[in-house]
Design a protein around this motif. Sequence first.
Motif, PDB file in Angstrom:
ATOM      1  N   GLY C  84      64.775   2.400  38.795  1.00 14.07           N
ATOM      2  CA  GLY C  84      65.663   1.966  37.531  1.00 14.07           C
ATOM      3  C   GLY C  84      65.292   0.406  37.114  1.00 14.07           C
ATOM      4  O   GLY C  84      64.091  -0.174  37.535  1.00 14.07           O
ATOM      5  N   SER C  85      66.072  -0.015  36.158  1.00  9.26           N
ATOM      6  CA  SER C  85      65.861  -1.309  35.742  1.00  9.26           C
ATOM      7  C   SER C  85      66.264  -2.483  36.687  1.00  9.26           C
ATOM      8  O   SER C  85      67.298  -2.127  37.482  1.00  9.26           O
ATOM      9  N   HIS C  86      65.751  -3.685  36.502  1.00  9.34           N
ATOM     10  CA  HIS C  86      66.099  -4.740  37.596  1.00  9.34           C
ATOM     11  C   HIS C  86      66.113  -4.554  38.931  1.00  9.34           C
ATOM     12  O   HIS C  86      66.999  -5.202  39.746  1.00  9.34           O
ATOM     13  N   VAL C  87      65.054  -3.617  39.363  1.00 12.27           N
ATOM     14  CA  VAL C  87      64.799  -3.537  40.789  1.00 12.27           C
ATOM     15  C   VAL C  87      63.930  -4.529  41.123  1.00 12.27           C
ATOM     16  O   VAL C  87      62.657  -4.759  40.495  1.00 12.27           O
ATOM     17  N   THR C  88      63.989  -4.944  42.343  1.00 17.68           N
ATOM     18  CA  THR C  88      63.028  -5.904  42.826  1.00 17.68           C
ATOM     19  C   THR C  88      62.537  -5.283  44.311  1.00 17.68           C
ATOM     20  O   THR C  88      63.420  -4.896  45.248  1.00 17.68           O
ATOM     21  N   ILE C  89      61.066  -5.171  44.239  1.00 21.51           N
ATOM     22  CA  ILE C  89      60.560  -4.542  45.486  1.00 21.51           C
ATOM     23  C   ILE C  89      59.498  -5.662  45.922  1.00 21.51           C
ATOM     24  O   ILE C  89      58.691  -6.321  45.144  1.00 21.51           O
ATOM     25  N   GLY C  90      59.603  -5.587  47.362  1.00 17.55           N
ATOM     26  CA  GLY C  90      58.741  -6.564  48.001  1.00 17.55           C
ATOM     27  C   GLY C  90      57.296  -6.436  48.194  1.00 17.55           C
ATOM     28  O   GLY C  90      56.878  -5.307  47.401  1.00 17.55           O
ATOM     29  N   THR C 105      68.700  -2.716  42.561  1.00 24.44           N
ATOM     30  CA  THR C 105      68.542  -2.561  43.871  1.00 24.44           C
ATOM     31  C   THR C 105      67.329  -3.523  44.247  1.00 24.44           C
ATOM     32  O   THR C 105      66.402  -3.650  43.502  1.00 24.44           O
ATOM     33  N   PHE C 106      67.364  -3.844  45.621  1.00 25.56           N
ATOM     34  CA  PHE C 106      66.424  -5.065  46.143  1.00 25.56           C
ATOM     35  C   PHE C 106      65.637  -4.178  47.519  1.00 25.56           C
ATOM     36  O   PHE C 106      66.654  -3.900  48.420  1.00 25.56           O
ATOM     37  N   LEU C 107      64.599  -4.252  47.478  1.00 21.70           N
ATOM     38  CA  LEU C 107      63.709  -3.695  48.554  1.00 21.70           C
ATOM     39  C   LEU C 107      62.832  -4.632  49.015  1.00 21.70           C
ATOM     40  O   LEU C 107      62.111  -5.449  48.399  1.00 21.70           O
ATOM     41  N   ALA C 121      72.869   1.986  42.947  1.00 20.31           N
ATOM     42  CA  ALA C 121      72.583   0.720  42.320  1.00 20.31           C
ATOM     43  C   ALA C 121      73.131  -0.623  42.941  1.00 20.31           C
ATOM     44  O   ALA C 121      73.920  -0.393  43.880  1.00 20.31           O
ATOM     45  N   ASP C 122      72.537  -1.509  42.914  1.00 16.66           N
ATOM     46  CA  ASP C 122      72.841  -2.959  43.365  1.00 16.66           C
ATOM     47  C   ASP C 122      72.822  -2.933  45.008  1.00 16.66           C
ATOM     48  O   ASP C 122      73.612  -3.522  45.581  1.00 16.66           O
ATOM     49  N   SER C 123      72.208  -2.018  45.669  1.00 16.91           N
ATOM     50  CA  SER C 123      72.005  -2.031  47.055  1.00 16.91           C
ATOM     51  C   SER C 123      70.907  -2.852  47.659  1.00 16.91           C
ATOM     52  O   SER C 123      69.808  -3.143  46.800  1.00 16.91           O
ATOM     53  N   VAL C 124      70.827  -3.048  48.795  1.00 20.75           N
ATOM     54  CA  VAL C 124      69.890  -3.989  49.379  1.00 20.75           C
ATOM     55  C   VAL C 124      69.148  -3.278  50.677  1.00 20.75           C
ATOM     56  O   VAL C 124      69.883  -2.924  51.428  1.00 20.75           O
ATOM     57  N   ILE C 125      67.830  -3.003  50.611  1.00 20.23           N
ATOM     58  CA  ILE C 125      67.076  -2.479  51.901  1.00 20.23           C
ATOM     59  C   ILE C 125      66.411  -3.504  52.518  1.00 20.23           C
ATOM     60  O   ILE C 125      65.346  -4.156  51.594  1.00 20.23           O
ATOM     61  N   GLY C 126      66.639  -3.795  53.457  1.00 25.79           N
ATOM     62  CA  GLY C 126      66.134  -5.356  54.134  1.00 25.79           C
ATOM     63  C   GLY C 126      64.399  -5.115  54.490  1.00 25.79           C
ATOM     64  O   GLY C 126      64.211  -3.926  54.545  1.00 25.79           O
ATOM     65  N   ARG C 140      75.816  -0.613  46.227  1.00 30.29           N
ATOM     66  CA  ARG C 140      76.220  -1.718  46.915  1.00 30.29           C
ATOM     67  C   ARG C 140      76.171  -1.716  48.496  1.00 30.29           C
ATOM     68  O   ARG C 140      77.183  -2.219  49.346  1.00 30.29           O
ATOM     69  N   VAL C 141      75.271  -0.855  49.113  1.00 30.59           N
ATOM     70  CA  VAL C 141      74.881  -0.719  50.202  1.00 30.59           C
ATOM     71  C   VAL C 141      74.139  -1.937  50.823  1.00 30.59           C
ATOM     72  O   VAL C 141      73.013  -2.155  50.075  1.00 30.59           O
ATOM     73  N   VAL C 142      74.442  -2.468  51.926  1.00 27.45           N
ATOM     74  CA  VAL C 142      73.572  -3.321  52.657  1.00 27.45           C
ATOM     75  C   VAL C 142      72.773  -2.681  54.088  1.00 27.45           C
ATOM     76  O   VAL C 142      73.588  -2.394  54.779  1.00 27.45           O
ATOM     77  N   VAL C 143      71.501  -2.562  53.692  1.00 27.12           N
ATOM     78  CA  VAL C 143      70.579  -2.038  54.927  1.00 27.12           C
ATOM     79  C   VAL C 143      69.933  -3.150  55.407  1.00 27.12           C
ATOM     80  O   VAL C 143      69.031  -3.703  54.575  1.00 27.12           O
ATOM     81  N   GLN C 144      70.289  -3.717  56.271  1.00 26.84           N
ATOM     82  CA  GLN C 144      69.583  -5.170  56.773  1.00 26.84           C
ATOM     83  C   GLN C 144      68.205  -4.703  57.380  1.00 26.84           C
ATOM     84  O   GLN C 144      67.877  -3.692  57.370  1.00 26.84           O
ATOM     85  N   THR C 145      67.508  -6.089  57.823  1.00 27.96           N
ATOM     86  CA  THR C 145      66.271  -5.726  58.138  1.00 27.96           C
ATOM     87  C   THR C 145      65.909  -4.904  59.326  1.00 27.96           C
ATOM     88  O   THR C 145      66.549  -5.025  60.497  1.00 27.96           O
ATOM     89  N   GLY C 146      64.809  -4.237  59.171  1.00 25.30           N
ATOM     90  CA  GLY C 146      64.486  -3.410  60.406  1.00 25.30           C
ATOM     91  C   GLY C 146      65.406  -2.193  60.790  1.00 25.30           C
ATOM     92  O   GLY C 146      65.261  -1.597  61.641  1.00 25.30           O
ATOM     93  N   VAL C 147      66.375  -1.916  59.998  1.00 23.29           N
ATOM     94  CA  VAL C 147      67.048  -0.699  59.997  1.00 23.29           C
ATOM     95  C   VAL C 147      66.191   0.568  60.074  1.00 23.29           C
ATOM     96  O   VAL C 147      65.468   0.550  59.290  1.00 23.29           O
TER      97      VAL C 147
END
Lengths: 236, 236, 236
Positions: C84-90, C105-107, C121-126, C140-147
């Motif tokens: 989607g739009s406004h997505v950030t991928i590391g 969403t942020f990866l 939308a607007d979820s974070v995958i750590g 709006r889900v937060v999946v933190q680092t290393g899950v």
Amino acid sequence: MMTNAVIHPSASLGYQCEIGHFAVIHEGVVIGDRVVIGDHAVILPGTVIGSDVQIGAQSVIGKVPQTNRRIKRKPTPLPPLTIGSHVTIGACVVLYRGIEIGDGTFLGDHVSIREKVQIGADSVIGRAAVIELNTVIGSRVVVQTGVYVTGDSTIEDDVFIGPRVSMSNDKYMGTRPFTYAGPIIRQGAAIGNNATLLPGIEIGAKAIVGGGAVVTKNVPAGTVVVGNPAAPIPTK
Amino acid sequence: MMTNAVIHPSASLGYQCEIGHFAVIHEGVVIGDRVVIGDHAVILPGTVIGSDVQIGAQSVIGKVPQTNRRIKRKPTPLPPLTIGSHVTIGACVVLYRGIEIGDGTFLGDHVSIREKVQIGADSVIGRAAVIELNTVIGSRVVVQTGVYVTGDSTIEDDVFIGPRVSMSNDKYMGTRPFTYAGPIIRQGAAIGNNATLLPGIEIGAKAIVGGGAVVTKNVPAGTVVVGNPAAPIPTK
Amino acid sequence: MMTNAVIHPSASLGYQCEIGHFAVIHEGVVIGDRVVIGDHAVILPGTVIGSDVQIGAQSVIGKVPQTNRRIKRKPTPLPPLTIGSHVTIGACVVLYRGIEIGDGTFLGDHVSIREKVQIGADSVIGRAAVIELNTVIGSRVVVQTGVYVTGDSTIEDDVFIGPRVSMSNDKYMGTRPFTYAGPIIRQGAAIGNNATLLPGIEIGAKAIVGGGAVVTKNVPAGTVVVGNPAAPIPTK
């Protein structure tokens, strides 16, 4: 689209290989037939790759161990990394020199394997699993995603290691001298998700370790253990 | 074999550096003498690298934090990433701006370190370890493979953190307002394989946390704790 | 500094895109406006990327699943990866075909996501989180680092999953036939750091699982559980 790969003149490629963009094939690499190498993959000097192998993008294959003044075990000269036929290797993988990988084995993305490791045939090493040095893994073994296999471990044939299992090999955690000893996991044992194995533990043949268990003692063959510390429950 | 690296004209390289194929050295980077940079490594603008440093293939060094509309902490301007001399950095590593790494420190493959982190001299950060922002790590610290160091943590000199130890810094897990607080791990403490540390915990000097322990309270200096929840056992 | 990227003539780029050095944009890729693609990123055939997206260096976007003779589930043809739009991928991220990622969403870096996954939308995958196939993650889900999110999981909106939580979906660990079943995590639930969820578990709405807990049974809505095995404690 032409490839922009760099292939050292001393490297040898078999028939019908596909080499991705900006891949780098270093000195003395030997590659079999029908091998597919992804974009940006780096194959380091001397690596030997069988036929019908796939290597994912961004992988680093055949790395010489690095060290510094703090690391205790110093590197010794290592034989080349040897990859059998029909092996599949994911993206962003790092493999060291001095590894042997048997035919038909599968390595997921982000896998990392140190030197002096042998893996048999038809095994699966899941994504982001890390395998330390001086370890032997048998055939038809499943090491699931994110498992940490410590150094000096033995994992026999047909073992199943669930996701994110962790191990260690240093009983005194650097506070006293200790001979490193990883776990010994006997044939057909199964270890549940996120279980913890302490140094030098032996898991017997066809034993089962429950998810989240913390294994502080040897587990006899055929036994089921759960909990922290892990204790036997009757088998059904 | 000629290198095909891209080196920005404003970058400064010392004597006898080796730059790998397709590496990218961005604007204003300063690199010392005898530095070896692997194939495809990316050194982002302004990064300062000492002498006798090794950087592995496919690493991304000096990344500016990304954000989006969901992340709470917004990035502020950061000083450059500064890497001391005799530092060794593995392959597929990601390091942010605003980090300082002391002389002789070793970072394994797939390591990931966020901004505003200081690491002392002669420490080891194991493969695939992840270190969050606002964290201070001392000298001669060992952070083993796959450890997760949460944000806002303090790890003093000579600490040993076993493989896959996990930490957190948000007591209410996003459900209530909370000042982030990672653990404080005092000098010479040792944390076993796959242990879990809850937010804001203090582990006293030379304390030992057993493998798989879940630490829910502070651990006094010199104490050994094991289990879930972790409780003291007599020292030998 | 000129880019040295390879862009297939059939690829379509929007306005004001920035493409990094040695990036590779494959056949039929469609990219929106103001998209920034890092050095060495590889965008595989057919991938569809919205506007205002950032993709980090060394990432592999739109990978076709690999298989071998040992893996049970065979790949089927998959729709393109859609971002989607406004997505950030590391950086160093690996995403497969057949994924849909919602707006905003942020990866994080080193994230790895298999095919047949939907993220709202607007979820974070750590960072370094791994998500397996056939999984649905809400908004709006937060999946933190290393899950580690196993296959065949359902994670509803507003869920918080702390760092290094682990899950599994195979009750008999390959020893008997079993229909894969990951956990179902209902709206607003929160799972603590390094908790372990066994196969097929349901975590009720707004339930809380403590750090390091090993969840072997369903957790009713609004309940707090801790320990190994996890058991309820009174809510405050």
